[in-house]
Design a protein around this motif. Sequence first.
Motif, PDB file in Angstrom:
ATOM      1  N   ALA A  51       0.810  -1.214   0.000  1.00 27.48           N
ATOM      2  CA  ALA A  51       0.000   0.000   0.000  1.00 27.48           C
ATOM      3  C   ALA A  51       0.848   1.270   0.000  1.00 27.48           C
ATOM      4  O   ALA A  51       0.566   2.218  -0.717  1.00 27.48           O
ATOM      5  N   ARG A  52       1.840   1.283   0.816  1.00 32.02           N
ATOM      6  CA  ARG A  52       2.651   2.494   0.893  1.00 32.02           C
ATOM      7  C   ARG A  52       4.082   2.068   1.140  1.00 32.02           C
ATOM      8  O   ARG A  52       4.480   1.839   2.275  1.00 32.02           O
ATOM      9  N   GLY A  53       4.803   1.912   0.105  1.00 32.35           N
ATOM     10  CA  GLY A  53       6.124   1.304   0.268  1.00 32.35           C
ATOM     11  C   GLY A  53       7.219   2.028  -0.476  1.00 32.35           C
ATOM     12  O   GLY A  53       7.011   3.083  -1.057  1.00 32.35           O
ATOM     13  N   THR A  54       8.360   1.424  -0.396  1.00 35.53           N
ATOM     14  CA  THR A  54       9.545   2.005  -1.015  1.00 35.53           C
ATOM     15  C   THR A  54      10.203   0.966  -1.913  1.00 35.53           C
ATOM     16  O   THR A  54      10.306  -0.199  -1.560  1.00 35.53           O
ATOM     17  N   VAL A  55      10.613   1.429  -3.072  1.00 39.14           N
ATOM     18  CA  VAL A  55      11.443   0.581  -3.935  1.00 39.14           C
ATOM     19  C   VAL A  55      12.824   1.222  -3.924  1.00 39.14           C
ATOM     20  O   VAL A  55      12.978   2.374  -4.320  1.00 39.14           O
ATOM     21  N   LEU A  56      13.792   0.477  -3.447  1.00 33.92           N
ATOM     22  CA  LEU A  56      15.151   1.007  -3.398  1.00 33.92           C
ATOM     23  C   LEU A  56      15.976   0.332  -4.489  1.00 33.92           C
ATOM     24  O   LEU A  56      16.006  -0.899  -4.577  1.00 33.92           O
ATOM     25  N   CYS A  57      16.597   1.159  -5.312  1.00 34.40           N
ATOM     26  CA  CYS A  57      17.384   0.616  -6.420  1.00 34.40           C
ATOM     27  C   CYS A  57      18.844   1.003  -6.231  1.00 34.40           C
ATOM     28  O   CYS A  57      19.141   2.071  -5.701  1.00 34.40           O
ATOM     29  N   LYS A  58      19.716   0.130  -6.688  1.00 36.75           N
ATOM     30  CA  LYS A  58      21.141   0.445  -6.626  1.00 36.75           C
ATOM     31  C   LYS A  58      21.827  -0.115  -7.864  1.00 36.75           C
ATOM     32  O   LYS A  58      21.593  -1.262  -8.243  1.00 36.75           O
ATOM     33  N   ASP A  59      22.644   0.720  -8.465  1.00 33.16           N
ATOM     34  CA  ASP A  59      23.411   0.308  -9.641  1.00 33.16           C
ATOM     35  C   ASP A  59      22.544  -0.369 -10.697  1.00 33.16           C
ATOM     36  O   ASP A  59      22.911  -1.401 -11.256  1.00 33.16           O
TER      37      ASP A  59
ATOM     38  N   ALA B 162      16.087  -2.305 -12.464  1.00 34.88           N
ATOM     39  CA  ALA B 162      15.283  -1.211 -11.895  1.00 34.88           C
ATOM     40  C   ALA B 162      14.594  -0.454 -13.019  1.00 34.88           C
ATOM     41  O   ALA B 162      14.992   0.626 -13.418  1.00 34.88           O
ATOM     42  N   ASP B 163      13.551  -1.079 -13.574  1.00 38.30           N
ATOM     43  CA  ASP B 163      12.736  -0.474 -14.624  1.00 38.30           C
ATOM     44  C   ASP B 163      11.340  -0.273 -14.050  1.00 38.30           C
ATOM     45  O   ASP B 163      10.588  -1.234 -13.889  1.00 38.30           O
ATOM     46  N   LEU B 164      11.000   0.952 -13.737  1.00 37.89           N
ATOM     47  CA  LEU B 164       9.763   1.219 -13.007  1.00 37.89           C
ATOM     48  C   LEU B 164       9.072   2.453 -13.557  1.00 37.89           C
ATOM     49  O   LEU B 164       9.722   3.339 -14.113  1.00 37.89           O
TER      50      LEU B 164
ATOM     51  N   ALA C  57       9.554   7.735 -15.085  1.00 36.44           N
ATOM     52  CA  ALA C  57       9.953   6.403 -15.533  1.00 36.44           C
ATOM     53  C   ALA C  57      11.430   6.227 -15.196  1.00 36.44           C
ATOM     54  O   ALA C  57      12.229   7.136 -15.400  1.00 36.44           O
ATOM     55  N   VAL C  58      11.728   5.078 -14.654  1.00 36.05           N
ATOM     56  CA  VAL C  58      13.103   4.760 -14.277  1.00 36.05           C
ATOM     57  C   VAL C  58      13.548   3.563 -15.118  1.00 36.05           C
ATOM     58  O   VAL C  58      12.821   2.573 -15.208  1.00 36.05           O
ATOM     59  N   VAL C  59      14.682   3.692 -15.761  1.00 35.93           N
ATOM     60  CA  VAL C  59      15.204   2.574 -16.558  1.00 35.93           C
ATOM     61  C   VAL C  59      16.645   2.304 -16.130  1.00 35.93           C
ATOM     62  O   VAL C  59      17.456   3.231 -16.065  1.00 35.93           O
ATOM     63  N   ASN C  60      16.927   1.074 -15.834  1.00 38.24           N
ATOM     64  CA  ASN C  60      18.257   0.690 -15.338  1.00 38.24           C
ATOM     65  C   ASN C  60      18.671   1.571 -14.154  1.00 38.24           C
ATOM     66  O   ASN C  60      19.828   1.977 -14.037  1.00 38.24           O
ATOM     67  N   GLY C  61      17.704   1.904 -13.321  1.00 44.25           N
ATOM     68  CA  GLY C  61      17.998   2.699 -12.129  1.00 44.25           C
ATOM     69  C   GLY C  61      18.232   4.172 -12.393  1.00 44.25           C
ATOM     70  O   GLY C  61      18.539   4.935 -11.487  1.00 44.25           O
ATOM     71  N   ASP C  62      18.076   4.586 -13.639  1.00 40.94           N
ATOM     72  CA  ASP C  62      18.292   5.989 -14.003  1.00 40.94           C
ATOM     73  C   ASP C  62      16.937   6.651 -14.241  1.00 40.94           C
ATOM     74  O   ASP C  62      16.066   6.062 -14.896  1.00 40.94           O
ATOM     75  N   LEU C  63      16.780   7.845 -13.703  1.00 45.58           N
ATOM     76  CA  LEU C  63      15.519   8.562 -13.911  1.00 45.58           C
ATOM     77  C   LEU C  63      15.470   8.999 -15.377  1.00 45.58           C
ATOM     78  O   LEU C  63      16.114   9.962 -15.787  1.00 45.58           O
ATOM     79  N   ALA C  64      14.732   8.241 -16.147  1.00 41.88           N
ATOM     80  CA  ALA C  64      14.764   8.425 -17.598  1.00 41.88           C
ATOM     81  C   ALA C  64      13.700   9.396 -18.079  1.00 41.88           C
ATOM     82  O   ALA C  64      13.825   9.981 -19.151  1.00 41.88           O
TER      83      ALA C  64
END
Lengths: 462, 476
Positions: free
Chosen positions: B75-83, B388-390, B407-414
Amino acid sequence: MPAAAALLLLAAPLLAPQEADQSAPKGRATVYRVDLIETLDGDPIKNGFVIVRDGLIEKIGQALVLPEGARVRDLRGSGSTITPPLALSHANFLVRSSRGGGLNGRFRAVDSLWLEPEQLHELLELGVLVAGVDPPGDGVPGRSSVISTDGGTPAPEPLVEDLHLSFQMMGSTRSAKDLLRKAIADAEKAIEGEDKAREAWQKARKEWEEKQKAKAEEAKKSAEGGKDGAGGGKAAQDPPKPAEKGKDDGKKPEEQEPPKEFEAPKIDPNLMPVVEWLRKERVVQVSFDKPAAWLHWLDLLGDRDLAWEAVLALPRWGGFAGNFHEVKDSIAAAGVRVYLPASLPDLPYTRIASHPAAELHAAGVEIVLTPPRADLEGVRSLRLGLADLVREGLDRRTAIEAVTLRPAAAMGQEELVQALKPGAPATFILLDGDFLNPVAEVQLVLRDGKVLYDRAKEEEDK
Amino acid sequence: MALLELMLALAPAPAAAPPPLQDPPKEEVVEEKPAPEKAPAKEKEAPAEAAPAEASPYLAIVGGEIHTVGDGVIARGTVLCKDGRILKVGSKVRVPEGATVIDAAGMKVYPGLVAVNSSGIVQGRGDAVADDYDPFALNVDLGLAGGLTAVQSGGAVAKLVRHSIDDVVLAQADWVTLSYSTSSPRGRRELRDKLDRARDYLRQQRAFEAAKQAGEEDAVEPDKKGVDDRSMKLLQGQAVARFNANNTKDLLSVCELIEDYPMEAVIFGGQEAWTVAPQLSRSGARLVLTPRAKSWADEELNRPNGWSIENARILWQHGIEFAIVPGQSYISTGGIAGRDLLTLPMEVAFAIRGGLPQDAALRSITIDAARILGVADRVGSIEPGKDADLIVCDGDLFDYRSFVQWAVVNGDLAYDKQKSPYFAHIRPRPEPTPAEVIEAVIEGVQAQKDEGVTGEGAEGAEPEAEAAGSGGGGQR
């Protein structure tokens, strides 16, 4: 205003003869008085004087004592300006007959010059003293050259015949990469081949020399005592192998001597400039039509530490890609000189203007500005383009330097186009308005004190 | 929308996070102890800590409703991405200091969408896709605006990477397009002949290998002449057969073919698939559907036929895996909404209208699409270890009003809608009011107290991250 200057102001009209500045005889000074001098060496000088004598700038400033017998050309009142002359890099409308794509490193732009009558003269009229030209074509079209606009037509004497090797990262990045990848691989192979050949030659030469030495010693010994026979026979039997195949001309095998000078294996002349680049003997200028091409070039270059410059070019079809700011940081990190058109391109598919020149300059990149269009019309609107850039935030001095001192230095002409200061050659242009005023026209072009172009005189002649 | 109502109904108070909406196994996802990342991160990332100017390898999307696809909804969470990879997903994930934080409070987080077929977004074919890739192309930007992060084109599955040309090609989609239409008996015969020859050859080859192994010296190697390489690849499971089949007859004949010659098959079209769902299910074929693609029923046929808006729902009920694509494979700002890849979820919404559950609908453009392309190990769901594609949407993905905000692709804010020259002006994203910011900070502090976190971990974390990470913390 200081008293001396005021005095001079009064005296000037009396002193100024009509035919002011035609080839000043030695020793006689000519004084140019204008509203603004963009010396590009410190602050601009308002209401200033330039005293020219013997081809050099004798004095420059605001308050000067008029030299005795000086001729005076006074253009104050219209916003008149003196600046160093324009240096135009990538004046590619002066070359024709593209060879298409492929590896054509042996061609020089100066061999493809295609000058319309009066073209060079018009460039001179626009204040351009130096023009760089690129070899036409895609892929590796050849090497760029530099010509002088007062070098005569139809075949002006080039200032530099062979400046930089040109790489085109235009259109399909895949095709460009394929070609360059292969060229670099071939050049690396050629270098390796040459290194091996040199090594083999050195070895053969050394062996041969040692054997000659041994022989001489043998001969000496046998001459002295004549007892020791075995060694001498052996030395005579082993002829050294030459490094170069097929190069030696029909001597007996025992006599074959490896060449005294190393003869490098032949390298395809189209590939040679690439080899020279890899050997750090020359600079490559890479043209990009979109920021993606920049990234693909870096990918291709890998971690090779080689000399190169970037041309953010006008694509052959469509306008200049206005989104080079996307790779701004990467460009700044590369630390290379960047050429780009003096225009405010729209972001792709929008009417939102972008300002890559200002952004790149702010990021610490050395920028050189080229005409906003790749033709003579583009040169005519170069100062208009600059005015746009300055109005939208580019520093005025940077803008002027980017079409004068910087391109000149980039083309190896820093002696010809210099900042204006005492002792420097009297090479400058004089406009009847501000440099960034597109309506202002170049009135005079001087090179080493000699008037190359005088609008008033030309109009009189007409 | 029902989902939203349900969420609101379940939420006891705005400050306290609602319990998970579905899939109880979510517990596992939030297993991490508070701040496990903090300490090791400090040790490992010592140089980064020493030089704060360097960009943090972390990116965190905090406070959003996370649709993991593989593991229910948080419901209210965090997605943490690295590299470039997803490191942690949960409601109690700590965000390391310096991480790039996307505040997704009130928004919904989904895996990046996967287009099984596309044209004009990436150029070239196969291996050439990487060297032809333009990360700044308009269509890449539009693709991201449409929520896409991976597309199949020219036989390659490409990531819509921005700012870089690294790690663009995910995989080569080795598809062999086969024509097996009932309207071409000759073509059918030829295909079967080809497959027969390939099968015979493979059989003989196996026998030859066995004989050789057994030491039979007079074993004769079979002749490969006239054997089609692609057919062999299909029969060996090294390539996927692609069929185009819409009507019942064609679909059934494809089922027969792959029953006779077992191979991995994807059927594009499938407008009448609902009429032969049991057969399709048995065949193991996967489908690529376009819910609004229509073929009118022939009233004279004495059996169900024609298109049905319930097609996807019926196939789903039969356990058939399918992906959904819009009617056009290109992307454009000039098309009709839902007709091209700019608004892919809108096409999917029609399958939902026909009864397909929303989570199955989401799968059809994420994990199931990824599976069809053979890249499900990398993309298609939000789980640790995956790319990390979100995407972060300001509303339900299938609501026509929703926009992709980030949109995040490969952990980069795309992609950031607020910076898009094409979409920023449409319903601009409201900046949080000062009151909201203060509330978030207070909430964060409260959460720290509730969790009993002390020391570095608590101090180091970003206020927003704390606030977001706290959601549900008190409940556990």
